[in-house]
Structures are given as structure tokens and as C-alpha cells.
Design an enzyme around this catalytic site. Structure first.
Site, mmCIF file in Angstrom:
data_model
loop_
_atom_site.group_PDB
_atom_site.id
_atom_site.type_symbol
_atom_site.label_atom_id
_atom_site.label_comp_id
_atom_site.label_asym_id
_atom_site.label_seq_id
_atom_site.Cartn_x
_atom_site.Cartn_y
_atom_site.Cartn_z
ATOM 1 N N HIS A 39 0.844 -1.210 0.000
ATOM 2 C CA HIS A 39 0.000 0.000 0.000
ATOM 3 C C HIS A 39 0.873 1.251 0.000
ATOM 4 O O HIS A 39 0.577 2.228 -0.697
ATOM 5 C CB HIS A 39 -0.875 0.043 1.259
ATOM 6 C CG HIS A 39 -1.802 -1.120 1.426
ATOM 7 N ND1 HIS A 39 -1.651 -2.059 2.425
ATOM 8 C CD2 HIS A 39 -2.891 -1.492 0.712
ATOM 9 C CE1 HIS A 39 -2.631 -2.945 2.333
ATOM 10 N NE2 HIS A 39 -3.381 -2.643 1.305
ATOM 11 N N ASP A 152 -3.324 -7.495 -7.188
ATOM 12 C CA ASP A 152 -4.714 -7.862 -7.465
ATOM 13 C C ASP A 152 -4.980 -7.545 -8.928
ATOM 14 O O ASP A 152 -5.691 -6.600 -9.267
ATOM 15 C CB ASP A 152 -5.645 -7.091 -6.529
ATOM 16 C CG ASP A 152 -5.378 -7.461 -5.075
ATOM 17 O OD1 ASP A 152 -5.512 -8.640 -4.743
ATOM 18 O OD2 ASP A 152 -4.995 -6.575 -4.295
HETATM 19 O O1 PAF Z 1 -7.666 -3.981 -3.007
HETATM 20 C C1 PAF Z 1 -8.317 -3.587 -2.028
HETATM 21 O O2 PAF Z 1 -7.770 -3.342 -0.951
HETATM 22 C C2 PAF Z 1 -9.813 -3.416 -2.151
HETATM 23 O O3 PAF Z 1 -10.373 -4.399 -2.974
HETATM 24 C C3 PAF Z 1 -10.232 -2.008 -2.618
HETATM 25 C C4 PAF Z 1 -9.739 -1.727 -4.028
HETATM 26 C C5 PAF Z 1 -9.682 -0.963 -1.668
HETATM 27 C C6 PAF Z 1 -11.754 -1.901 -2.629
HETATM 28 O O4 PAF Z 1 -12.290 -2.137 -1.361
#
Ligand code: PAF
Length: 280
Positions: A39, A152
Site C-alpha cells: 500500500h 490484485d
Molecule cells: O484492493 C483492495 O484493498 C480493495 O479491494 C479495494 C480496491 C480498496 C476496494 O475495497
């Protein structure tokens, strides 16, 4: 000055409106919290290419199926806000579930086709939940750029499709998967692995990397994927949902060897369901 946390769309729009008046471009980093370096790499990328960065923290109940880990999903807002601040993000948007989905909420965004295969097949409703919340966040913030991890990969393609289909004026940027030194892709759900399982987990990255190398070298995809499934079961995974080679954009089975392809996999290890992907 400490980072501000806003909880309502009105407050979010007020802060972002001020930035836009100052001609600052805005980057949005949507997350469900439990922040890790994956993140934070999105925050760093946003800081590099936009004037102001807003990170969102929202564990979206609509993307968890019945029997999935909504209740156990790791949460820790104070630690997440501290990490966002230390990285240099400018704002955190942490809405309450009742504000995101008030009584009477009735709209869903479903990305047909792309959202129904692979993860969509194994987690029915998952991508409708993701697409709905991401569409809301993008319309709430109207950022110039939004950042998502390649980790993802199918989610990223679903989001690109929904943004194109709904004419949402935002540039979607996919950012490289961040990995542990042994190759395991960073993921909040890695916290579910026991010490033994953690030692087995990098087998997933090794397996898909060997499929990618084999296919790039001319091997037939189905045989390479079957071999990877056997390797994963021998490494201690309890079930392999899929190991597959797909068109990198449509995620359809590969028919044209000249188009970019991606190896994608999902497999269960203890309480964790791990997903990963690499380019061919
Ligand atoms: O990848 C994630 O953490 C979630 O799927 C997202 C994109 C924040 C949507 O809730």
C-alpha cells in the site's frame, strides 16, 4: 502538522476542492487498511506524480462473501493513519459503513465477463462489491489519478473497465507487486499464515514464475499449469483454485501468442487464500 482524517463525503470534497482551487492534482489510494509496504508503495507513487495524496481506509463489507473473513479481517486505524502520515500522504478518508451504504442503498456496479471469471467464479459477488465501492470512492473524490497494485491483477482490469464504461475522468495506474525477499507477495491476509505455512508460501511465486518462464520458452500452457498445481500441493497447499495463463488485458484464455499474457494463480494454505500473478 498531523494528517487529517475525514469521514464524510462533504468533508472529503471540501479538502479536495481546496487543493483543486490551488491547481494541485489529486491522487487517490483506495485501501481496506492493514497497511503494508505494498500500500505504501502506492502512496509513494501518488506523491511522485500528483500534488496531493488521499488514502482511503474502508473494509468494504460488500466484497466479502458469506463465510469469508469479514469479521477477522485485520483492522487498526490508528496504526494505518500513522503509516500514511509517515509516508507523506496528505489526507485519510475513513468513512463509516453506514455512510457508505445508508439505509435504502440499492445500486450495484457489476462488470460482466471480466468480473465473473477466475476470482469472480471462486468468490461470487466479490467483484460487484469491489466495483461498487471503487466507483463510489472515485465519484466521491473525483481524483486525477487512482493507484492500485498489480498484486490484485484481475481487480485492476475490472477497475479499468468500469472507469472506461462509466466515463469516470480518472487515470488508473497499476503499480508493481511488492514482495518479501523470498518472493511472497505482500498481502494483508499473509497475517493468517502460521510460521510453517509462511515458509511454504513462497512456493506460489516460484510456481507461477516457472510457468511464465516455460511458456515464454515455448512450452504448452496447460501442461506447465498442471505441473505448477502438483508442485503447490506437494509444498503443503491444501487446494489450488487455479493456475492459468491468460490474455493480460481481457483475461480470456490465450489464443494469440503475440499478445501480452499473464500467469495468475489462487491457492489455499491453512486459513489463508493466496493469490499472485506474473507477466509472461
Ligand atoms: O484492493 C483492495 O484493498 C480493495 O479491494 C479495494 C480496491 C480498496 C476496494 O475495497
Amino acid at each position: 502538522m498531523s494528517i487529517e482524517v475525514v469521514r464524510t463525503v462533504a468533508d472529503l470534497r471540501a479538502r479536495l476542492g481546496d487543493w483543486k482551487c490551488d491547481a494541485l492534482t489529486v491522487g487517490l489510494v483506495p485501501t481496506m487498511g492493514a497497511l503494508h509496504d505494498g500500500h505504501l508503495s502506492l502512496v509513494r507513487r501518488s506523491l511522485a506524480v500528483t500534488g496531493r495524496t488521499c488514502l482511503t481506509l474502508f473494509v468494504n463489507p460488500r466484497q466479502f462473501g458469506a463465510g469469508e473473513d469479514l469479521a477477522q479481517y485485520p483492522r487498526g486505524e490508528a496504526a494505518d493513519v500513522a503509516l500514511a502520515e509517515a509516508e507523506g500522504a496528505h489526507l485519510v478518508f475513513a468513512p463509516r459503513p453506514e455512510d457508505m451504504y445508508p439505509k435504502g442503498f440499492a445500486t450495484q456496479v457489476a462488470v460482466a465477463g471480466l468480473g465473473d471469471i477466475l476470482e469472480g467464479e471462486h468468490r461470487p459477488g466479490f467483484f460487484t462489491g469491489v466495483a461498487t465501492v471503487v466507483a463510489k470512492l472515485l465519484v466521491q473524490a473525483l481524483p486525477d489519478h487512482a493507484f492500485f497494485g498489480d498484486k490484485d491483477y484481475q481487480q485492476l482490469q475490472v477497475i479499468r473497465r468500469l472507469v472506461a464504461d462509466l466515463d469516470i475522468p480518472v487515470a488508473i495506474e497499476g503499480c508493481p507487486t511488492q514482495r518479501e525477499p523470498d518472493g511472497l507477495a505482500l498481502a494483508s491476509r499473509n497475517a493468517y499464515l502460521t510460521a510453517d505455512e509462511r515458509r511454504s508460501a513462497p512456493a506460489l511465486y516460484r510456481a507461477i514464475s516457472s510457468v511464465a518462464a516455460a511458456v515464454a520458452g515455448g512450452a504448452e500452457a496447460a501442461g506447465a499449469c498442471a505441473g505448477a498445481t502438483t508442485v503447490l500441493m506437494e509444498a503443503g497447499f491444501s487446494a489450488v483454485d487455479y493456475v492459468t495463463v491468460r490474455d493480460a488485458e481481457t483475461l480470456a484464455p490465450v489464443t494469440d501468442a503475440n499478445r501480452p499474457a499473464r500467469v495468475l494463480a489462487a491457492a489455499h494454505l491453512g486459513q489463508a487464500r493466496l493469490i499472485d500473478n506474473v507477466a509472461v
